[in-house]
Structure formats: C-alpha cells, structure tokens
Design an enzyme around this catalytic site. Structure first.
Site, PDB file in Angstrom:
ATOM      1  N   GLU A 265       0.837  -1.200   0.000  1.00  0.00           N
ATOM      2  CA  GLU A 265       0.000   0.000   0.000  1.00  0.00           C
ATOM      3  C   GLU A 265       0.870   1.248   0.000  1.00  0.00           C
ATOM      4  O   GLU A 265       1.858   1.312   0.744  1.00  0.00           O
ATOM      5  CB  GLU A 265      -0.915  -0.007   1.232  1.00  0.00           C
ATOM      6  CG  GLU A 265      -1.922  -1.157   1.201  1.00  0.00           C
ATOM      7  CD  GLU A 265      -2.769  -1.284   2.444  1.00  0.00           C
ATOM      8  OE1 GLU A 265      -3.828  -1.902   2.376  1.00  0.00           O
ATOM      9  OE2 GLU A 265      -2.348  -0.744   3.493  1.00  0.00           O
ATOM     10  N   HIS A 287      -8.069   1.306   1.811  1.00  0.00           N
ATOM     11  CA  HIS A 287      -7.773   1.115   3.228  1.00  0.00           C
ATOM     12  C   HIS A 287      -8.449   2.190   4.093  1.00  0.00           C
ATOM     13  O   HIS A 287      -7.806   2.867   4.903  1.00  0.00           O
ATOM     14  CB  HIS A 287      -6.258   1.129   3.469  1.00  0.00           C
ATOM     15  CG  HIS A 287      -5.861   0.389   4.726  1.00  0.00           C
ATOM     16  ND1 HIS A 287      -4.743  -0.388   4.814  1.00  0.00           N
ATOM     17  CD2 HIS A 287      -6.456   0.323   5.944  1.00  0.00           C
ATOM     18  CE1 HIS A 287      -4.647  -0.911   6.031  1.00  0.00           C
ATOM     19  NE2 HIS A 287      -5.689  -0.480   6.739  1.00  0.00           N
TER      20      HIS A 287
END
Length: 320
Positions: A265, A287
């Site tokens: 990420e 997220h």
C-alpha cells in the site's frame, strides 16, 4: 532534566481535521507527514518515543536507536514492527484497540450490500448506455440476492469480528465463526475453517497478518467456497492471495469480492486487483474501512493515552 522527544513518522495518516490531544507533560514534538525507509534512522536519532502507523521498524533499524524507549503504533496491526527485537532491546510497544468497532463493520456491511445487489455492475451498465439501449423500465443483467437470511462466515473473533457479527445479525444474517485453520478440535461457538468456507454466502476476514495467516485465503480455499459466495477483506492485504482472487472472480469460482486492504500500500497498476478493477464483481476501497471521523478521533485519543500511560509508568494497550 531533558524533556522526552517524541517523533511522529507518518502524521499524514491522521487527517488534519482530527484533533490530536495534547500530551499532559512537557516534551519535544517532531512530526513528518511521511517518512521514507532511508530517512527513519536519521529522524529517530534523538527520539525517546516514536509514533508510527505503517513505517517499518525492523531489527536493523532498532539496533541503531539506543535511546528509543517506546514505539506507539497508531493502528491495531503491529506487523510493521519487529516485536522480538523490541523485547530484546527493552522497547515498549503499544497499539490501538477497539477504536473502529463501528466504522469497520459498517464498511463491511456496505460492501456486502453493494456486492449482493450488484450495484457496481448496474452502475457500469448505465454508464455504458446498456439500460438506455434496451428501452426497458428495468434491466436485469446481474443477479440480485438478499442479505437477510444469508450466512456470514467470520474469520477472526476479536473486537472487530464480534462487532461485525452483531451488525450482521441486526440485518438478518446468520453468523458463523471459524476455528483457526488446521485445528482439529473446535472451541465452543466455532466451526472448522474448512466447513465455514463451504457453508458461508459471505466470508469476511478480521484476523492479524502473520506467518500463519499469510495467504489464508488462496486458490484451494476459494475453490472450496460456493460459486455464489463473496469475500470481504478489511483486515490485512496479505491475508488473501490477490492473483488467486482475481482468477476466481474471472472464472466464476466465487461471485464477488470487496477489498479494502492490499499486500503493498498504496497499490499501483502492478497489483492484480488494481489491474482488474474494471470487473463488475470487484469492489475496491483504499484502506479506509477504519476511517470514519469518529473512529479516527477515538484512535487519536487512545494513541495519546497510551503515551501518557507509559510516561506515568502504567501498562496500557501494551504489545511489549
């Protein structure tokens, strides 16, 4: 007496609209929006306490920080910190618990509703002009199924798993909890991991990421699920084999997936999920399941409380 120095390595993970409470003691404060791996040691040379959300603090880094006394993780997961090294070096570690028990379950349920009713597929059809071309008042191109009466299988029975179960029951879902994968005996209130996969209409993951849970859901597990089933991952990206999941979606092995977390990420086009985000049965979010304003404010409050407790000599939300 020298004031303790506190360094926040990735302050941008908490939006500026969220109030970060003041610490109840004199201190020196330094913060950085983001910190690259090569900048960590230099920025922490004088630090007594470091705050990190996702910046990695491994053994090689910790060995170079003899003054460090505490790591305050601004999240629940602590897989970015070498816990064994912290135990060896006498560094206290805290995390944040119970702050998103409203936000994460609501996000999971939102994804379930969207995927069970194929909202993304129908939105895409309208955007492509399909409904308009067929000149019908309604246009059925994707299956629509009810949430009520379906079975939700939960992997991970901590605070988030339990809160998700409670919310799911409130909308009429039947809830099952999985025993740990590979366990022969099931605790009371749990069913075997394999049986849960076979019985569930939706499987949602709320367990930590470690060596035992990495790729907990892979090709074999996906193949053992119902073809009408849905996978939701708002836990950690590495819990699911992303390439296997994309293949399962393309070949109809399962019906849909809602993913809020990724192996790396932020994810880019090299990630198989991002590369296939056009799929009508794949719903992606960056997220943010944990990130309602109220949840982030809870996180900020607990973060500061954890540091205050450490300075006062109290153990609070300690991992180490």
């Amino acid at each position: 007496m020298t004031l303790p120095t506190i360094v926040f390595l990735d302050r941008a993970t908490i939006p500026t609209r969220i109030d970060l409470p003041h610490l109840p003691f004199d201190h020196q404060w330094r913060e950085y929006d983001l910190t690259a791996p090569g900048e960590v040691v230099d920025r922490l040379q004088q630090a007594d306490i470091v705050i990190t959300n996702k910046v990695v603090l491994d053994r090689a880094i910790l060995m170079q920080l003899p003054n460090l006394k505490m790591i305050a993780i601004a999240a629940t997961g602590f897989n970015n910190v070498d816990i064994e090294a912290c135990q060896e070096f006498g560094i206290a570690v805290t995390n944040i618990r119970g702050y998103a028990t409203q936000s994460v379950p609501e996000h999971v349920l939102a994804m379930i509703f969207a995927l069970k009713r194929n909202l993304k597929g129908y939105h895409n059809d309208i955007a492509a002009g399909e409904w308009q071309r067929h000149k019908q008042f309604c246009f059925f191109t994707h299956p629509i199924s009810d949430v009520a009466g379906s079975t939700l299988g939960i992997i991970g029975s901590g605070a988030l798993g339990q809160a998700t179960a409670q919310l799911a029951k409130s909308v009429g879902m039947n809830v099952l909890f999985a025993e740990r994968k590979g366990q022969r005996q099931c605790r009371q209130g749990y069913i075997s991991f394999e049986r849960l996969l076979a019985m569930s209409d939706v499987v949602t993951l709320h367990c930590p990421l470690n060596d035992e849970t990495r790729h907990l859901i892979g090709r074999h597990e996906l193949a053992s699920m119902k073809s009408s089933s849905i996978v939701i991952n708002a836990g950690r990206g590495g819990l699911v084999d992303e390439e296997a999941l994309v293949d399962a979606l393309k070949h109809g092995t399962i019906r849909g997936a809602g993913i809020d977390v990724f192996t790396d990420e932020p994810a880019d086009e090299s990630n198989s999920l991002i590369a296939n985000m056009h799929l009508p049965n794949l719903l992606l979010t960056p997220h943010v399941a944990w990130g309602s304003d109220s949840a982030i404010q809870n996180l900020a409050n607990i973060l500061i409380d954890n540091i205050g407790a450490f300075i006062e000599g109290r153990e609070h939300n300690r991992v180490v």
